[in-house]
Design a protein around this motif. Structure first.
Motif, PDB file in Angstrom:
ATOM      1  N   TYR A  19     -70.473 -40.675  66.611  1.00 41.31           N
ATOM      2  CA  TYR A  19     -70.353 -42.112  66.388  1.00 41.31           C
ATOM      3  C   TYR A  19     -70.887 -42.425  64.995  1.00 41.31           C
ATOM      4  O   TYR A  19     -72.098 -42.389  64.764  1.00 41.31           O
ATOM      5  CB  TYR A  19     -71.141 -42.885  67.451  1.00 41.31           C
ATOM      6  CG  TYR A  19     -70.673 -42.615  68.869  1.00 41.31           C
ATOM      7  CD1 TYR A  19     -69.700 -43.413  69.454  1.00 41.31           C
ATOM      8  CD2 TYR A  19     -71.201 -41.540  69.607  1.00 41.31           C
ATOM      9  CE1 TYR A  19     -69.256 -43.153  70.750  1.00 41.31           C
ATOM     10  CE2 TYR A  19     -70.761 -41.283  70.897  1.00 41.31           C
ATOM     11  CZ  TYR A  19     -69.790 -42.098  71.463  1.00 41.31           C
ATOM     12  OH  TYR A  19     -69.354 -41.845  72.735  1.00 41.31           O
TER      13      TYR A  19
ATOM     14  N   GLU B 251     -67.138 -37.569  76.877  1.00 39.74           N
ATOM     15  CA  GLU B 251     -68.385 -36.816  76.727  1.00 39.74           C
ATOM     16  C   GLU B 251     -68.787 -36.188  78.060  1.00 39.74           C
ATOM     17  O   GLU B 251     -69.286 -35.049  78.105  1.00 39.74           O
ATOM     18  CB  GLU B 251     -69.490 -37.716  76.196  1.00 39.74           C
ATOM     19  CG  GLU B 251     -69.358 -38.045  74.720  1.00 39.74           C
ATOM     20  CD  GLU B 251     -70.464 -38.958  74.229  1.00 39.74           C
ATOM     21  OE1 GLU B 251     -71.120 -38.594  73.237  1.00 39.74           O
ATOM     22  OE2 GLU B 251     -70.675 -40.041  74.828  1.00 39.74           O
ATOM     23  N   GLN B 252     -68.570 -36.909  79.144  1.00 40.95           N
ATOM     24  CA  GLN B 252     -68.908 -36.379  80.461  1.00 40.95           C
ATOM     25  C   GLN B 252     -68.015 -35.198  80.841  1.00 40.95           C
ATOM     26  O   GLN B 252     -68.370 -34.397  81.711  1.00 40.95           O
ATOM     27  CB  GLN B 252     -68.772 -37.483  81.518  1.00 40.95           C
ATOM     28  CG  GLN B 252     -69.788 -38.603  81.351  1.00 40.95           C
ATOM     29  CD  GLN B 252     -69.577 -39.746  82.333  1.00 40.95           C
ATOM     30  OE1 GLN B 252     -68.726 -39.668  83.222  1.00 40.95           O
ATOM     31  NE2 GLN B 252     -70.346 -40.811  82.178  1.00 40.95           N
TER      32      GLN B 252
ATOM     33  N   SER C 251     -69.532 -46.584  65.486  1.00 41.40           N
ATOM     34  CA  SER C 251     -70.489 -47.163  66.439  1.00 41.40           C
ATOM     35  C   SER C 251     -70.192 -48.623  66.744  1.00 41.40           C
ATOM     36  O   SER C 251     -70.926 -49.255  67.502  1.00 41.40           O
ATOM     37  CB  SER C 251     -71.905 -47.038  65.882  1.00 41.40           C
ATOM     38  OG  SER C 251     -71.991 -47.654  64.603  1.00 41.40           O
TER      39      SER C 251
ATOM     40  N   SER D 197     -73.042 -55.625  70.177  1.00 43.27           N
ATOM     41  CA  SER D 197     -73.122 -54.188  69.917  1.00 43.27           C
ATOM     42  C   SER D 197     -72.931 -53.886  68.443  1.00 43.27           C
ATOM     43  O   SER D 197     -73.524 -52.941  67.914  1.00 43.27           O
ATOM     44  CB  SER D 197     -72.062 -53.455  70.743  1.00 43.27           C
ATOM     45  OG  SER D 197     -70.757 -53.920  70.431  1.00 43.27           O
TER      46      SER D 197
ATOM     47  N   ARG E 230     -67.277 -42.238  76.014  1.00 44.76           N
ATOM     48  CA  ARG E 230     -68.357 -41.868  76.947  1.00 44.76           C
ATOM     49  C   ARG E 230     -67.798 -41.030  78.103  1.00 44.76           C
ATOM     50  O   ARG E 230     -68.432 -40.048  78.540  1.00 44.76           O
ATOM     51  CB  ARG E 230     -69.021 -43.129  77.505  1.00 44.76           C
ATOM     52  CG  ARG E 230     -69.650 -44.046  76.471  1.00 44.76           C
ATOM     53  CD  ARG E 230     -70.794 -43.405  75.734  1.00 44.76           C
ATOM     54  NE  ARG E 230     -71.501 -44.368  74.890  1.00 44.76           N
ATOM     55  CZ  ARG E 230     -72.201 -44.055  73.816  1.00 44.76           C
ATOM     56  NH1 ARG E 230     -72.298 -42.787  73.445  1.00 44.76           N
ATOM     57  NH2 ARG E 230     -72.810 -44.983  73.105  1.00 44.76           N
ATOM     58  N   GLN E 231     -66.634 -41.416  78.600  1.00 49.55           N
ATOM     59  CA  GLN E 231     -66.030 -40.636  79.680  1.00 49.55           C
ATOM     60  C   GLN E 231     -65.680 -39.226  79.214  1.00 49.55           C
ATOM     61  O   GLN E 231     -65.896 -38.251  79.949  1.00 49.55           O
ATOM     62  CB  GLN E 231     -64.780 -41.346  80.197  1.00 49.55           C
ATOM     63  CG  GLN E 231     -65.075 -42.597  81.014  1.00 49.55           C
ATOM     64  CD  GLN E 231     -63.810 -43.215  81.568  1.00 49.55           C
ATOM     65  OE1 GLN E 231     -62.830 -43.405  80.853  1.00 49.55           O
ATOM     66  NE2 GLN E 231     -63.821 -43.534  82.851  1.00 49.55           N
TER      67      GLN E 231
ATOM     68  N   ILE F 286     -65.219 -47.223  72.976  1.00 48.27           N
ATOM     69  CA  ILE F 286     -66.553 -46.640  73.210  1.00 48.27           C
ATOM     70  C   ILE F 286     -66.650 -46.042  74.608  1.00 48.27           C
ATOM     71  O   ILE F 286     -67.123 -44.899  74.786  1.00 48.27           O
ATOM     72  CB  ILE F 286     -67.649 -47.705  73.010  1.00 48.27           C
ATOM     73  CG1 ILE F 286     -67.711 -48.154  71.545  1.00 48.27           C
ATOM     74  CG2 ILE F 286     -68.997 -47.173  73.473  1.00 48.27           C
ATOM     75  CD1 ILE F 286     -68.193 -47.085  70.585  1.00 48.27           C
ATOM     76  N   ASN F 287     -66.194 -46.763  75.611  1.00 50.61           N
ATOM     77  CA  ASN F 287     -66.334 -46.267  76.979  1.00 50.61           C
ATOM     78  C   ASN F 287     -65.363 -45.135  77.285  1.00 50.61           C
ATOM     79  O   ASN F 287     -65.660 -44.274  78.135  1.00 50.61           O
ATOM     80  CB  ASN F 287     -66.156 -47.413  77.973  1.00 50.61           C
ATOM     81  CG  ASN F 287     -67.333 -48.375  77.931  1.00 50.61           C
ATOM     82  OD1 ASN F 287     -68.470 -47.962  77.685  1.00 50.61           O
ATOM     83  ND2 ASN F 287     -67.088 -49.654  78.137  1.00 50.61           N
TER      84      ASN F 287
END
Length: 381
Positions: free
Chosen positions: A117, A109-110, A95, A334, A106-107, A102-103
């Motif tokens: 995490y 995951e889409q 995390s 973060s 996220r991509q 991280i990003n």
């Protein structure tokens, strides 16, 4: 001027800049061209690759050039996910990773990938037990940074590597961007690691150049399609002068590395011990094992991080608000958020980051100004 923002970027070293300029003027041919100017440039690229590999303990064919850490992380993570999607879509990370990790997650995951995490403890370290519990038969990738870019915590890479020896089909990626050249190789270089990411501008090379390590026998999908450079895995005309300059910068970085790391630790100790004497100050980068020698994250409670940064800047002293990639957004750290730090404290966080060129005289001057700034804000509060 005092520059204490070396984790954001470093100043290019004079001899490295000279190498860049000479290569730009004398090795300007395209390395893919068949004529002698192209061959001359190609030979310089390959000589640089061999030198980097030698300095890192890698094989030359395991080194691939990129534009820097962000591209390297994107390439390894997405390239591995796409290459291994038929075997599973489960990925494990922490995390507290860099935004480029991280990003990327996220991509993915889409696109239907399942990303876990891992949480961190109060010092920003992941738990090896949590990692063990997260592993499943469909896990294809574990991506954990070596050194956190905000507070300097060193993740347990060696311990994770031991766990993953029992999972040979799981790729293991380590973002080594903040760890290289800090005397920490024995804590994050391990034969079980399949991929590493490094960025030249973190060690006095030009911006826009970096390299990844891909273990012999491993495969990833290319993200850059084109002319087939870098063995068909990363197309685009090679940045010959930057590659040559990065090889020189790495050689200089490795000279007397242990001594230079010890000097950084000495300066860090001076600052942390002084910070611990001040009221309304939180220090997140400890002097204990498990923390890098060059990063000090702290707060002056009740004062936003950007205010502290600009107050130092007015005195010609340059630090940052934790990660440079997110500093202009005015967001809380973060990493501190993942550590369950109170938001009012996390938004006060600033980062001092050192390199081998910083001096004791600079640290003494910084501490003098720190005291004045601290006392000023205590009066206002």
């Amino acid at each position: 001027m005092i520059y204490f923002d070396n984790s954001a970027t470093t100043k290019i070293e004079d001899s490295v800049l000279k190498t860049y300029n000479v290569a730009s003027q004398e090795y300007f041919g395209n390395p893919s061209s068949l004529h002698k100017l192209g061959l001359k440039a190609f030979e310089l690229v390959e000589t640089s690759r061999k030198k980097i590999a030698q300095l890192m303990g890698f094989k030359p064919h395991e080194v691939f050039f990129t534009s820097g850490g962000t591209e390297g992380n994107n390439w390894i993570i997405k390239g591995t996910a796409f290459k291994k999607r038929e075997f599973g879509k489960r990925i494990i990370t922490s995390s507290v990773e860099h935004p480029s990790v991280i990003n990327s997650m996220r991509q993915l995951e889409q696109l239907g990938y399942d990303v876990t995490y891992l949480p961190v403890d109060k010092d920003g370290h992941v738990s090896v037990e949590d990692l063990k519990n997260a592993l499943r038969d469909d896990t294809i990738l574990v991506s954990i940074m070596a050194v956190n870019n905000e507070i300097g915590s060193i993740e347990p890479i060696k311990e994770i590597a031991k766990v993953l020896k029992d999972y040979p089909s799981v790729s293991f990626h380590v973002d080594g961007t903040q760890a290289i050249g800090k005397g920490l190789e024995d804590q994050f270089i391990d034969p079980r690691v399949d991929f590493y990411t490094f960025s030249g501008h973190k060690f006095h090379a030009p911006r826009g150049i970096g390299f990844i390590y891909m273990k012999e026998g491993k495969q990833i999908e290319p993200l850059m399609a084109g002319g087939g450079q870098e063995k068909g895995l990363r197309s685009g005309t090679e940045n010959t002068p930057a590659i040559a300059a990065m090889a020189r910068a790495l050689r200089l970085l490795k000279e007397n590395e242990a001594k230079k790391s010890a000097e950084m630790m000495k300066l860090k100790t001076m600052l942390v011990e002084h910070l611990n004497t001040l009221d309304n100050v939180h220090v997140f980068s400890k002097l204990a094992d498990g923390f890098a020698p060059h990063i000090i994250c702290f707060t002056i409670d009740g004062v936003r991080g950007e205010t502290i940064v600009h107050t130092f800047e007015d005195r010609d002293i340059f630090i940052s608000t934790t990660s440079a990639c997110s500093s202009k957004k005015g967001l809380e750290s973060s990493t501190l958020k993942a550590m369950n730090t109170q938001e009012s404290i996390a938004t006060s966080a600033v980062r001092v980051s050192l390199d081998e060129n910083n001096t004791e005289a600079e640290m003494k001057e910084f501490i003098k100004n720190l005291d004045e700034i601290h006392d000023h804000f205590q009066i206002l509060n």
